[in-house]
Design a protein around this motif. Structure first.
Motif, short mmCIF file in Angstrom:
data_model
loop_
_atom_site.label_atom_id
_atom_site.label_comp_id
_atom_site.label_asym_id
_atom_site.label_seq_id
_atom_site.Cartn_x
_atom_site.Cartn_y
_atom_site.Cartn_z
N ASP A 197 -0.40 -5.34 11.23
CA ASP A 197 0.83 -4.60 11.53
C ASP A 197 1.52 -5.25 12.73
O ASP A 197 1.52 -4.70 13.82
CB ASP A 197 0.51 -3.15 11.92
CG ASP A 197 0.07 -2.33 10.73
OD1 ASP A 197 -0.09 -2.90 9.64
OD2 ASP A 197 -0.11 -1.11 10.90
N SER A 208 2.91 4.70 0.31
CA SER A 208 3.17 5.40 1.57
C SER A 208 2.36 6.67 1.70
O SER A 208 2.43 7.35 2.71
CB SER A 208 4.65 5.73 1.67
OG SER A 208 5.03 6.56 0.60
N ASP A 209 1.56 7.02 0.69
CA ASP A 209 0.74 8.22 0.84
C ASP A 209 -0.61 7.89 1.47
O ASP A 209 -1.52 8.69 1.45
CB ASP A 209 0.54 8.91 -0.53
CG ASP A 209 -0.13 8.01 -1.54
OD1 ASP A 209 -0.32 6.81 -1.25
OD2 ASP A 209 -0.46 8.49 -2.64
N ARG A 210 -0.75 6.69 2.04
CA ARG A 210 -2.01 6.39 2.72
C ARG A 210 -1.75 6.04 4.18
O ARG A 210 -0.76 5.41 4.51
CB ARG A 210 -2.78 5.29 2.00
CG ARG A 210 -1.90 4.28 1.32
CD ARG A 210 -2.59 3.56 0.23
NE ARG A 210 -3.68 2.73 0.69
CZ ARG A 210 -4.59 2.24 -0.13
NH1 ARG A 210 -4.54 2.49 -1.40
NH2 ARG A 210 -5.55 1.48 0.34
N PRO A 211 -2.68 6.43 5.06
CA PRO A 211 -2.44 6.25 6.49
C PRO A 211 -2.23 4.79 6.90
O PRO A 211 -1.55 4.52 7.88
CB PRO A 211 -3.73 6.79 7.13
CG PRO A 211 -4.28 7.74 6.13
CD PRO A 211 -3.92 7.19 4.79
N SER A 212 -2.79 3.86 6.15
CA SER A 212 -2.69 2.46 6.53
C SER A 212 -1.53 1.77 5.82
O SER A 212 -1.43 0.56 5.84
CB SER A 212 -3.98 1.74 6.16
OG SER A 212 -4.15 1.81 4.75
N ARG A 225 0.89 -1.17 0.00
CA ARG A 225 0.00 0.00 0.00
C ARG A 225 0.92 1.21 0.00
O ARG A 225 1.78 1.32 0.87
CB ARG A 225 -0.87 0.04 1.27
CG ARG A 225 -1.80 -1.14 1.48
CD ARG A 225 -3.11 -0.95 0.72
NE ARG A 225 -2.99 -1.50 -0.62
CZ ARG A 225 -3.06 -2.79 -0.92
NH1 ARG A 225 -3.30 -3.66 0.01
NH2 ARG A 225 -2.91 -3.18 -2.15
#
Lengths: 588, 462
Positions: free
Chosen positions: B250, B214-218, B212
């Protein structure tokens, strides 16, 4: 409106235009409704009844990311401080790899788009020609991606409520979020079945000037959604947020208002809370309290361990600590009332609970609190060490050292905000009209274009289809019903029970007075149902068969009720000669 | 400013309208169309989108598209240009901490929005990384070097050689660990070729990426970076490894040997699996925990062996029922020198292919057999088909993964054209590319839906 719980006195009080005008009250609404689709918005998962059953769990953490314009959103930074473990519960029938953020989105559900456009037409919006899916950041974990996929269908619309024009800022189509199961300490747990169900968001301009007016507009939007026939109904399928501000205050967003009945009290008490905060600010300024007056933090671990105060009664060990912060010149201020049964101390305590995740009750000891008198010695020692006086307030927090450090810093931030007046917050509604801090109010910087999906072009055919599927404007219909003699309550209930479709069909083809027809549909049929009479066959055809003969005598309500009961195989007592049994328990 | 900058991405009717109205991108405007009026900021247009819509950012942060052909008026209120930039902070230096070198090749491990395509593009520097993942500074001193900025499908021989040389150079300069940011699609190909080109490394060589962006919070980018950096800085395992999520949660990462790893899901976070073996180690935010002991250990005195050569005349042939011999003939005609077949079952192809394979081998083409089942060994004695193929000169490649055999063959062909020598190179394991045995738990693909698996999954986060 649906106002059983609000007596006429409350209604009058909450509609006192002069009182609220003096405060400079303004409210706007954000109404959320699930759309009645079979499938979710960005994947092919079916929409099903909510359940607490699950097959698997996953754990995620959220990190703030930059907005499209290169800025961090303050809410995102606040949520990051909470360092929450977010756990999602997955049921294999209601979620797929998309909802758990292990697969990119499939295309936007066209059925949902078509339904949302009907609402767009009904609200007279300026519809856009090309939809851009945006990611709206939510770092609280309520969506596993950390953002909600959302898009704007139109802006600048309006509707009529009680003859007054209410402007609609925008209509959004978005995916619904998870249902929270629990939130304790650093762990928050969500159920994912609601996640990604298509949801519309109707945002009004801040044009409501009394709490009752906000509720009436909310009620009109609810009727409009019923009338549209495209929204899902039932428990948990609709939610509303209300934005409240007063003159000199700030826009505060109160989230998760489950019922419109709660709305007037929430608005009222929020207006008063803002007024109280503004008065506190003025008091603080007149006392000469400065933003740098909250710097001194003192480690009081050794002293705190000796006390039995409930806020200090923790499992002491390595890694736990207690710290005190001195609030210069603030003696007495934490006891200032800010809401029903709440003081400013609760506002500070909320920040500690939400951001530092210390959720013991109470989670702080403070010198203004009469219940903390046994800590007088501790407060005195802190004052002495910090060179403070009895004019200064002291707050003590105990818990895991890292959380205590966050807590002390949050107390400082909240006190500095006190000097500014009303901080920008999202608040959660409580029973009885109060609210509590939920998070810092997000701004436009939490928006980011969704790079996973291309824009969707809407064609003239799409607009045409939406126009064709839109019913007559709600307010025209309501005016017509009012002219027929129906009361506002009857009109409201015709929509919320969806009985208006039968009403329309029969009213046009029968000699029955419309008020009697409404009575039959809204009161008599349910009453028969409660007495065990099967009422499923009550439809437009049956009613037209019974009452459709225009040449017949004028029906009275009593005769009409009896005729309908008899058609359903049930006798009533007031039709004497036909009554055979069980007449006594039936009453109109 | 050039005209193209003023009307970034706009073409056709969209651009004509903006030029006619004298309105450039980043202008704050009120646009009136046949459906009403809209106020917002004109954003650049993605070049892959159509040419007749304008993109407007409303003050609520939402973007909307308006059809330029139905715009009747535009009024400008000034400009507000945005600069998307990850906040940069100087990466702190601590002489007591190990030194790690991070090479960037591309991928979404550190990325930002690209208006030209509307997609994300890679961007990183130590300062940007520190700005977005400050935890890295607790682990090591980090230096970065951007070698390439390509999606991983655009990696090829030139990049492999450049990367291998850069890695060897930094190792000789004395770093304590190498980290390589790489797109995940072909991460295992690069891991394999690096295993052959950079042999006997004295320090860990760790590849990381994200599923995913790195520009998304998850995003999994930050945690993969933390795991990878910790491995490069502190782990005792001096091999080429892939470091990616173990479960989708995570929780921890897995270290996979560079020659035994494969991407097994198009989008899941836990997409990388060690095939026909167990992973090397487990890594969390604090520690690397080996799962086995037969790894090459860190030894700062050891000299790295750089062998960065590659011949791109090798190919991979994924066999399917009914495959016609003209495919093989075509490869001979086009001058291919090596073919790795991904055969069915234990390593089989159909009879009609035999004459073509015979011609290929007679023409000096080196042909190796692997299995498309991925798990397990080739065994070409069991059925006649296998024996016939070996008779023709097709060489079974043990349990080498098809892609690994393909990468190795390109490397081997750069060393020799001699049949026996190529065969010797291919069948001599360099870094676990062929193993002697497959342990009983090396093939575990849990089948969802079974009651006992349900119980397991509910008790352990996925």
């Amino acid at each position: 409106m649906d106002d059983q719980n609000l007596g006429p006195d409350s209604q009058r009080r909450y509609d006192d235009r002069e009182f609220y005008q003096a405060l400079g009250l303004k409210c706007g609404l954000e109404m959320h409704r699930q759309l009645d689709t079979t499938h979710k918005l960005f994947c092919r998962c079916p929409v099903q009844p909510y359940t607490s059953e699950y097959h698997a769990e996953i754990l995620r953490h959220m990190r703030p990311t930059l907005s499209e314009l290169g800025v961090y959103d303050p809410t995102a930074l606040m949520e990051f401080k909470t360092k929450k473990d977010v756990v999602y519960r997955l049921h294999r029938d209601t979620v797929c790899t998309y909802e758990m953020d292990d697969a990119p989105p499939f295309g936007l559900n066209r059925g949902a788009l078509e339904r949302a456009m009907v609402i767009g037409v009904m609200l007279n919006l300026n519809l856009v020609d090309e939809l851009h899916i945006a990611r709206k950041q939510y770092l609280d974990g309520s969506i596993p991606t950390g953002f909600q996929r959302t898009t704007i269908l139109g802006v600048g619309g309006h509707m009529m409520v009680d003859g007054r024009r209410i402007d609609i800022r925008q209509l959004g189509l978005e995916e619904d979020s998870c249902r929270e199961v629990s939130d304790r300490g650093h762990r928050r747990t969500y159920m994912t079945d609601r996640l990604s169900i298509p949801l519309i968001e109707i945002v009004t301009e801040a044009q409501m000037y009394t709490p009752m007016e906000a509720a009436r507009v909310g009620s009109a939007i609810r009727r409009l959604c019923h009338l549209s026939g495209v929204c899902r109904t039932g428990l948990g399928r609709a939610r509303q947020d209300v934005n409240v501000s007063i003159a000199g205050g700030t826009r505060i967003e109160i989230k998760g208002v489950g019922s419109l009945r709660e709305l007037p009290a929430l608005v009222h008490y929020e207006a008063l809370r803002q007024k109280a905060l503004l008065e506190m600010r003025d008091t603080a300024r007149s006392r000469g309290i400065q933003a740098d007056g909250f710097e001194g933090a003192v480690d009081v671990t050794a002293m705190a361990r000796r006390h039995r105060h409930p806020a200090l009664n923790i499992a002491w060990g390595t890694g736990t600590s207690a710290q005190a912060i001195v609030l210069r010149g603030c003696a007495g201020m934490l006891a200032t009332p800010t809401g029903p049964g709440r003081t400013f101390g609760d506002e500070v305590s909320d920040r500690i609970r939400i951001i530092a995740c210390i959720d013991r009750v109470p989670n702080m000891a403070w010198s203004d609190d009469p219940a903390s008198f046994e800590l007088t010695e501790l407060f005195g020692a802190v004052r002495q060490q910090a060179g403070a006086s009895p004019a200064d307030a002291v707050v003590v927090v105990a818990g895991p050292a890292a959380d205590v450090a966050t807590a002390i810093s949050e107390v400082r931030i909240r006190m500095q905000e006190m000097l500014e007046g009303v901080p920008r917050e999202t608040r959660r509604s409580l029973r009885g009209g109060g609210t509590r801090f939920e998070r810092v109010l997000p701004g436009p910087d939490r928006m980011y274009p969704d790079t996973d999906l291309p824009p969707i072009v809407l064609t003239e055919r799409d607009f045409e289809r939406a126009r064709a599927a839109s019913p007559e404007p709600l307010w025209d219909k309501e005016t017509r019903y009012a002219v027929m003699g129906l009361s506002p309550v009857q009109i409201e209930r015709l929509f919320t029970t969806d009985a208006w479709t039968i009403f329309e069909a029969v009213a046009a083809r029968s000699a029955l007075r419309p008020t009697i027809l409404a009575y039959l549909l809204l009161d008599w049929v349910p009453a028969l149902g409660r007495r065990g009479v099967p009422t499923v066959e009550v439809d437009a055809d049956l009613l037209v068969r019974l009452f459709g003969d225009a040449g017949a005598v004028q029906w009275t309500q009593k005769d009409a009720a009896a005729a309908l009961a008899q058609a359903l195989g049930h006798a009533v007592h007031w039709v004497g000669k036909n009554a055979s049994n069980g007449t006594a328990e039936v009453g109109a | 400013m050039s005209n193209d900058d003023l009307f970034k991405g706009y073409r056709g009717p969209g651009r004509e309208l903006l030029e006619r109205m004298g309105v450039a991108v980043w202008s704050d405007v009120e646009v009136t169309t046949d459906k009403g009026s809209f106020r917002g900021l004109i954003l650049p247009r993605s070049e892959t989108a159509d040419d007749h819509h304008l993109v407007l950012k409303l003050d609520t942060g939402y973007n909307v598209g308006l059809d330029a052909r139905v715009v009747t008026a535009m009024k400008s209120f000034g400009r507000h240009e945005a600069h998307y930039k990850i906040p940069e902070k100087d990466f702190p230096y601590d002489p007591a901490k190990p030194n790690v070198k991070l090479f960037g090749t591309g991928g979404t491990i550190a990325s930002r929005l690209d208006y030209r395509t509307g997609a994300v593009i890679p961007a990183f520097s130590p300062g940007e990384l520190y700005g977005s993942v400050p935890e890295l500074a607790d682990i090591c001193n980090l230096k970065t070097e951007k070698l390439y900025a390509v999606f991983s499908e655009n990696m090829g021989p030139e990049q492999y050689i450049g990367l291998a040389k850069a890695v060897a150079r930094e190792i000789e300069n004395g770093v304590d660990g190498i980290l390589i940011g790489h797109g995940t699609d072909t991460m295992s190909h690069t891991a394999a070729i690096l295993s052959f080109m950079v042999q006997d490394p004295p320090v860990p060589i760790v590849m990381v990426g994200s599923q995913r962006s790195s520009d998304r919070p998850s995003s999994d980018a930050a945690l993969n970076l933390i795991h990878g950096t910790l491995t490069a800085a502190t782990s005792d395992i001096a091999e080429v490894m892939v470091c990616m999520f173990g479960p989708t949660s995570d929780e921890y990462g897995l270290l996979h040997r560079g020659t035994r790893v494969r991407k097994m899901h198009s989008s899941y976070r836990s997409t990388f699996r060690t095939i026909s073996d167990i992973p090397l180690a487990l890594v969390d935010r604090k520690v690397v925990q080996p799962l086995r002991s037969d790894y090459r250990r860190r030894c700062p005195d050891r000299k790295v062996k750089l062998d960065a050569v590659y011949d791109d005349r090798a190919t991979i042939l994924y066999y399917y029922p009914g495959m016609k011999p003209d495919l093989v003939d075509g490869l001979i005609d086009k001058g291919y020198r090596g073919i790795v077949i991904a055969g069915t079952g234990l390593g089989h192809v159909n009879k009609p292919l035999y004459p073509a394979l015979e011609r290929a081998i007679a023409a000096g083409v080196h042909v190796f057999m692997t299995v498309q089942t991925l798990w397990g060994y080739t065994q070409m004695y069991v059925y006649d088909t296998g024996r016939d193929l070996m008779e023709l000169g097709v060489v079974p490649a043990g349990n080498m993964l098809p892609e690994v055999a393909f990468m190795k063959l390109g490397w081997a062909l750069a060393h020799s054209d001699d049949r026996d020598e190529v065969r010797r190179i291919m069948l001599t394991p360099v870094a676990g590319d062929i193993t002697e045995r497959e342990p009983p738990d090396a093939y575990l693909v849990l089948q969802g839906g079974l009651p006992e698996v349900d119980r397991f999954v509910k008790g352990h986060r996925m």
